[in-house]
Design a protein around this motif. Structure first.
Motif, mmCIF file in Angstrom:
data_model
loop_
_atom_site.group_PDB
_atom_site.id
_atom_site.type_symbol
_atom_site.label_atom_id
_atom_site.label_comp_id
_atom_site.label_asym_id
_atom_site.label_seq_id
_atom_site.Cartn_x
_atom_site.Cartn_y
_atom_site.Cartn_z
ATOM 1 N N CYS A 17 57.040 16.374 42.972
ATOM 2 C CA CYS A 17 57.251 17.664 42.308
ATOM 3 C C CYS A 17 57.098 17.510 40.791
ATOM 4 N N GLU A 18 57.632 16.430 40.241
ATOM 5 C CA GLU A 18 57.539 16.202 38.801
ATOM 6 C C GLU A 18 56.104 15.957 38.356
ATOM 7 N N ASN A 19 55.343 15.233 39.178
ATOM 8 C CA ASN A 19 53.932 15.016 38.849
ATOM 9 C C ASN A 19 53.199 16.332 38.686
ATOM 10 N N TYR A 20 53.463 17.238 39.613
ATOM 11 C CA TYR A 20 52.825 18.547 39.584
ATOM 12 C C TYR A 20 53.253 19.324 38.332
ATOM 13 N N PHE A 21 54.566 19.315 38.061
ATOM 14 C CA PHE A 21 55.096 20.059 36.916
ATOM 15 C C PHE A 21 54.569 19.503 35.591
ATOM 16 N N ILE A 22 54.617 18.172 35.425
ATOM 17 C CA ILE A 22 54.204 17.564 34.159
ATOM 18 C C ILE A 22 52.722 17.786 33.897
ATOM 19 N N ASN A 23 51.931 17.757 34.948
ATOM 20 C CA ASN A 23 50.494 18.020 34.789
ATOM 21 C C ASN A 23 50.273 19.396 34.168
ATOM 22 N N ASN A 64 56.742 2.762 42.585
ATOM 23 C CA ASN A 64 55.825 3.079 43.672
ATOM 24 C C ASN A 64 54.589 3.774 43.097
ATOM 25 N N ASP A 65 53.641 4.110 43.952
ATOM 26 C CA ASP A 65 52.373 4.684 43.482
ATOM 27 C C ASP A 65 52.575 6.000 42.744
ATOM 28 N N GLU A 66 53.471 6.847 43.266
ATOM 29 C CA GLU A 66 53.719 8.133 42.623
ATOM 30 C C GLU A 66 54.336 7.946 41.240
ATOM 31 N N GLU A 67 55.225 6.979 41.116
ATOM 32 C CA GLU A 67 55.887 6.725 39.829
ATOM 33 C C GLU A 67 54.927 6.116 38.814
ATOM 34 N N LYS A 68 54.035 5.242 39.296
ATOM 35 C CA LYS A 68 53.013 4.685 38.394
ATOM 36 C C LYS A 68 52.118 5.802 37.856
ATOM 37 N N LYS A 69 51.749 6.695 38.748
ATOM 38 C CA LYS A 69 50.920 7.830 38.353
ATOM 39 C C LYS A 69 51.652 8.688 37.330
ATOM 40 N N LEU A 70 52.938 8.894 37.555
ATOM 41 C CA LEU A 70 53.761 9.689 36.657
ATOM 42 C C LEU A 70 53.847 9.026 35.274
ATOM 43 N N LEU A 71 54.089 7.724 35.270
ATOM 44 C CA LEU A 71 54.223 6.991 34.015
ATOM 45 C C LEU A 71 52.929 7.039 33.198
ATOM 46 N N MET A 72 51.812 6.835 33.863
ATOM 47 C CA MET A 72 50.516 6.872 33.168
ATOM 48 C C MET A 72 50.253 8.251 32.571
ATOM 49 N N GLN A 73 50.654 9.270 33.318
ATOM 50 C CA GLN A 73 50.468 10.642 32.864
ATOM 51 C C GLN A 73 51.347 10.935 31.640
ATOM 52 N N TYR A 74 52.613 10.498 31.704
ATOM 53 C CA TYR A 74 53.540 10.717 30.591
ATOM 54 C C TYR A 74 53.071 10.021 29.311
ATOM 55 N N SER A 75 52.595 8.776 29.474
ATOM 56 C CA SER A 75 52.331 7.936 28.315
ATOM 57 C C SER A 75 51.256 8.502 27.391
ATOM 58 N N THR A 76 50.448 9.401 27.898
ATOM 59 C CA THR A 76 49.366 9.956 27.078
ATOM 60 C C THR A 76 49.855 11.004 26.092
ATOM 61 N N ASN A 77 51.064 11.521 26.294
ATOM 62 C CA ASN A 77 51.489 12.630 25.442
ATOM 63 C C ASN A 77 53.016 12.734 25.419
ATOM 64 N N VAL A 78 53.683 11.734 24.827
ATOM 65 C CA VAL A 78 55.137 11.719 24.792
ATOM 66 C C VAL A 78 55.619 11.263 23.418
ATOM 67 N N LYS A 89 48.314 -0.981 30.447
ATOM 68 C CA LYS A 89 48.850 -0.883 29.090
ATOM 69 C C LYS A 89 48.701 0.547 28.567
ATOM 70 N N PRO A 90 49.694 1.013 27.817
ATOM 71 C CA PRO A 90 49.592 2.359 27.226
ATOM 72 C C PRO A 90 48.565 2.352 26.076
ATOM 73 N N LYS A 91 48.056 3.558 25.767
ATOM 74 C CA LYS A 91 47.014 3.647 24.730
ATOM 75 C C LYS A 91 47.395 4.586 23.585
ATOM 76 N N ASP A 92 48.262 5.546 23.849
ATOM 77 C CA ASP A 92 48.565 6.570 22.847
ATOM 78 C C ASP A 92 49.832 6.243 22.081
ATOM 79 N N LYS A 93 49.837 6.597 20.795
ATOM 80 C CA LYS A 93 50.983 6.306 19.934
ATOM 81 C C LYS A 93 52.202 7.142 20.310
ATOM 82 N N ILE A 94 53.376 6.550 20.078
ATOM 83 C CA ILE A 94 54.639 7.249 20.304
ATOM 84 C C ILE A 94 55.493 7.137 19.044
#
Length: 750
Positions: free
Chosen positions: A612-618, A638-652, A667-672
């Protein structure tokens, strides 16, 4: 003859036996008891058991037994039994032992005959599927339930079950049932496999695999016990259910074990669980007697928790919870119960659908999904997209197969106004009883809100089942999970948003109520909305001041959730409702969702909530917003959490890590802006720190770092920070806070 003296004699019989003596005993045993059973005589203990049965079960005058003793040259024992065979003490003792062994043998034969193949519960149907529990028993996950989350409202159980899925350690079946306990309490949500487990135990006992010191086991289902409210003691009850076996034999406390199935279905459970109440029905007293014996009791989580708090204290007690099929169990079920041409479709669905994957461990849902997929010509990718989709598919499948009973397609069935009316009525009954938390109900209760039930009673059988007792009939929904869904359908069709939000009992239904507003035309959900169009038109003006469930209504519900006092609860429920309704970020939703959104990845998060969070954050990120904060407190993702983390890291903006974590090369790419690493409780190596945390440190502007006192690479950390773009930092190390690298370097050198 007392038991001690009796056992001494039996040990004498087996002392210094030659191989040919054992073969002689086997020969006579096969003659009297059975050829197949004699092959099991492989140890001295089993030899004693064999002689016991020869002497007490199949022999009335000891002639055959004496012949066995002569063949093994134990003339001393022949003389002993010849001299004492007329003793009334021995006759009484042996007669009682003989009756006990006969009863035990009959019970085992009974369980093997009737429970060797057990009717599997089909989707809402009692039709047998002949599951072979001996050859094809599916593995269940069994966990320690000492800290199980409990709620008195049964509708909460599904959520708590999903939460517990993320953090349990399975206990092997053999560890539980081969080590004998005086009391075992088994809890679990509806349809999770409690009855399967109990009947598997009966079969294993009958085959001599578990509970080897228990002479008699009696299995009682509460829904059947309800039929005899005037029975006052346990022996009377056994003479009803096991009349041909017990034959008025009085059961003693040290010989029997009772297995009670479905405690939550016991009609008089409140009296049983509340010692201060007067027993208005004798059956409560009878069931209370079970505490004087060894016993195993199974029921839903809330019922077992309440029973445990009021029952007699037993030091030798084990409380466990059933979590459904484990991974091997799911795979075995698919292999054994799905036709060959549909197996790959089922496996793909369980792999790709987060909802199907999360619920597949529950036997009821797995069975339902397998039947739906097997019987459908084509399964759309949206069939199990949301939890509401899953429920709708099960509900409509059952409606077609067991109520309408024809081969029409769903859209044809739901074009018929009489079928729409039927659905609305059954959902109304479910809603009225659900909000009162009524699991078991009378005809009179139903008639208070549906007066024609008496005329159309049989029309509802299937969704509702009828149980007859000496005092009359009572009713219950065939499966409580469907009762909750039906209540949601009624609320969506017939209540305003104000009424829904004002009724606290409907809180657990909110995500499904919002899910029914999903406008996806490829979903079966569209056939369960607008069921009451005449009602809508009659009250059109009244609705102008009371928002109806629609896009506007969902926005209003979202706004109510935003104002909730419990912020964490609001986040989870909001995300679930957003996902179930398959909403998108409109201007209205943007105005509701604030800029302080916090996302957690932790052990308590269920795979369903993560989806649900993956859908919302997208949608959140696509709306042009930057995520305020991400907090990770889990070391294996797990796979869903890895996907979530990668998605978050681009814009947090801010990231928190509460434990060491392995990113497996990613590895993350975007600055925080800010990075918090709270690992003072963990002693990690330089290599792990460099691989997993340094990439994040290199991207942050501000750093808060909490280190274990014994790490040995503090100088390397100083150098990494010196070479980074960090503008401001605080490092907690060995009881001090450092905001300057030179200070830290000098401290470590000193």
């Amino acid at each position: 003859m007392d038991n001690k003296k009796y056992k001494s004699i039996m040990l004498k019989i087996t002392k210094n036996l030659l191989d040919e003596d054992v073969e002689s005993i086997k020969f006579y045993y096969s003659e009297q008891i059975g050829v197949g059973d004699c092959e099991k005589i492989t140890t001295p203990i089993k030899l004693i058991k064999a002689l016991e049965q020869l002497m007490l079960l199949g022999i009335d005058n000891y002639d055959v037994f004496v012949e066995v003793l002569k063949n093994i040259r134990r003339y001393d024992l022949v003389e002993f039994f010849s001299e004492t065979s007329n003793s009334s003490e021995i006759d009484t003792s042996i007669s009682a032992k003989k009756d006990l062994l006969r009863m035990s043998a009959k019970l085992k034969k009974y369980y093997l005959k009737y429970y060797g193949k057990i009717g599997e519960l089909q989707p809402l149907s009692k039709a047998s599927a002949n599951v072979d529990l001996i050859q094809k028993f599916v593995d269940l996950c069994i966990v320690d339930a000492a800290n199980a989350q409990v709620d008195a409202v049964f509708s909460i159980e599904r959520k708590k079950f999903l939460e517990k899925q993320t953090s349990y350690t399975p206990i092997p079946y053999s560890e539980i049932f081969t080590k004998e306990k005086s009391v075992i309490l088994i809890s679990g949500i509806a349809g999770i496999g409690k009855t399967w487990l109990l009947r598997k135990c009966l079969l294993d006992w009958s085959n001599g695999l578990i509970w080897k010191n228990v002479e008699l086991i009696f299995y009682l289902e509460c829904r059947r016990v309800n039929q005899y409210p005037n029975i006052s003691n346990i022996n009377e009850l056994l003479n009803i259910f096991y009349k041909d076996i017990v034959n008025d034999f009085n059961i003693s406390n040290d010989t029997a074990l009772f297995v009670i199935d479905g405690l939550d279905e016991f009609k008089y459970i409140n009296e049983l669980l509340n010692p201060s109440l007067t027993f208005n029905y004798a059956i409560v007293k009878a069931l209370k007697e079970v505490e004087n014996y060894k016993h195993v009791i199974a029921g839903r989580v809330y019922a077992i928790d309440q029973y445990q708090s009021v029952s007699a204290k037993h030091s030798d007690k084990l409380t466990i919870q059933i979590m459904g099929f484990n991974e091997n169990g799911i795979n075995n079920y698919v292999e054994n119960h799905v036709v060959e041409e549909k197996k790959e479709v089922v496996k793909t669905t369980l792999k790709e659908s987060p909802i199907a994957k999360a619920m597949a461990s529950v036997p009821f849902y797995l069975s339902s999904m397998c039947k739906i997929i097997s019987d459908s010509k084509k399964i759309d990718s949206n069939s199990f997209l949301t939890m509401t989709d899953l429920y709708a598919n099960i509900f409509l499948y059952f409606l077609r197969e067991h109520i309408v009973k024809n081969n029409k397609l769903v859209y044809e069935i739901m074009e018929d106004s009489s079928n729409k009316k039927y659905v609305l009525i059954i959902c109304k009954i479910a809603y009225k009883l659900f909000v009162e938390n009524k699991i078991i109900f009378s005809k009179k209760k139903i008639q208070t809100f549906y007066s024609d039930f008496d005329k159309n009673e049989s029309y509802f059988f299937g969704f509702i089942e009828k149980i007859e007792t000496d005092l009359g009939c009572y009713y219950q929904f065939t499966h409580l999970t469907i009762m909750e869904f039906c209540a949601s359908v009624y609320a969506y069709n017939c209540l305003s948003c104000d009424e829904i939000m004002d009724n606290k009992k409907l809180k657990s239904c909110l995500s499904m109520i919002c899910g029914l507003a999903n406008k996806n035309q490829n979903s079966l959900l569209k056939f369960l909305v607008n069921l009451n169009e005449s009602w809508f038109s009659s009250f059109r003006n009244w609705f102008s001041g009371n928002r109806k469930i629609s896009h506007t209504g969902i926005i209003w519900i979202f706004d109510c959730l935003r104002k909730s006092k419990d912020r964490e609860d609001f986040y989870d429920l909001f995300v679930e409702c957003f996902y179930e309704s398959q909403s998108s970020f409109t201007d209205e939703i943007k105005s509701i969702v604030d800029e302080q959104w916090l996302i957690w990845i932790s052990d308590r998060k269920t795979s369903y909530l993560t989806s649900c969070e993956n859908y919302f954050i997208n949608h959140y990120l696509n709306s042009g917003r930057k995520l305020p904060e991400l907090s990770v407190n889990k070391n294996i993702l797990n796979d869903e959490e890895k996907k979530l983390l990668m998605q978050y890291s681009t814009n947090v903006r801010e990231v928190d890590f509460w434990c060491p974590i392995n990113f497996e090369g990613w590895k993350p790419k975007d600055k925080i802006k800010k990075l918090n690493i709270w690992i003072s409780r963990y002693l990690i190596t330089k290599k792990d720190f460099e691989e997993n945390f340094l990439p994040w440190i290199n991207l942050c502007e501000k750093l808060h770092l909490y280190l274990h006192n014994d790490i040995d690479f503090i100088k390397e950390i100083c150098e990494w920070i010196r070479c980074s773009n960090i503008k401001k930092f605080e490092i907690w190390y060995r009881g001090k806070v450092f905001r300057n690298l030179d200070e830290l370097k000098n401290f470590t050198t000193r």
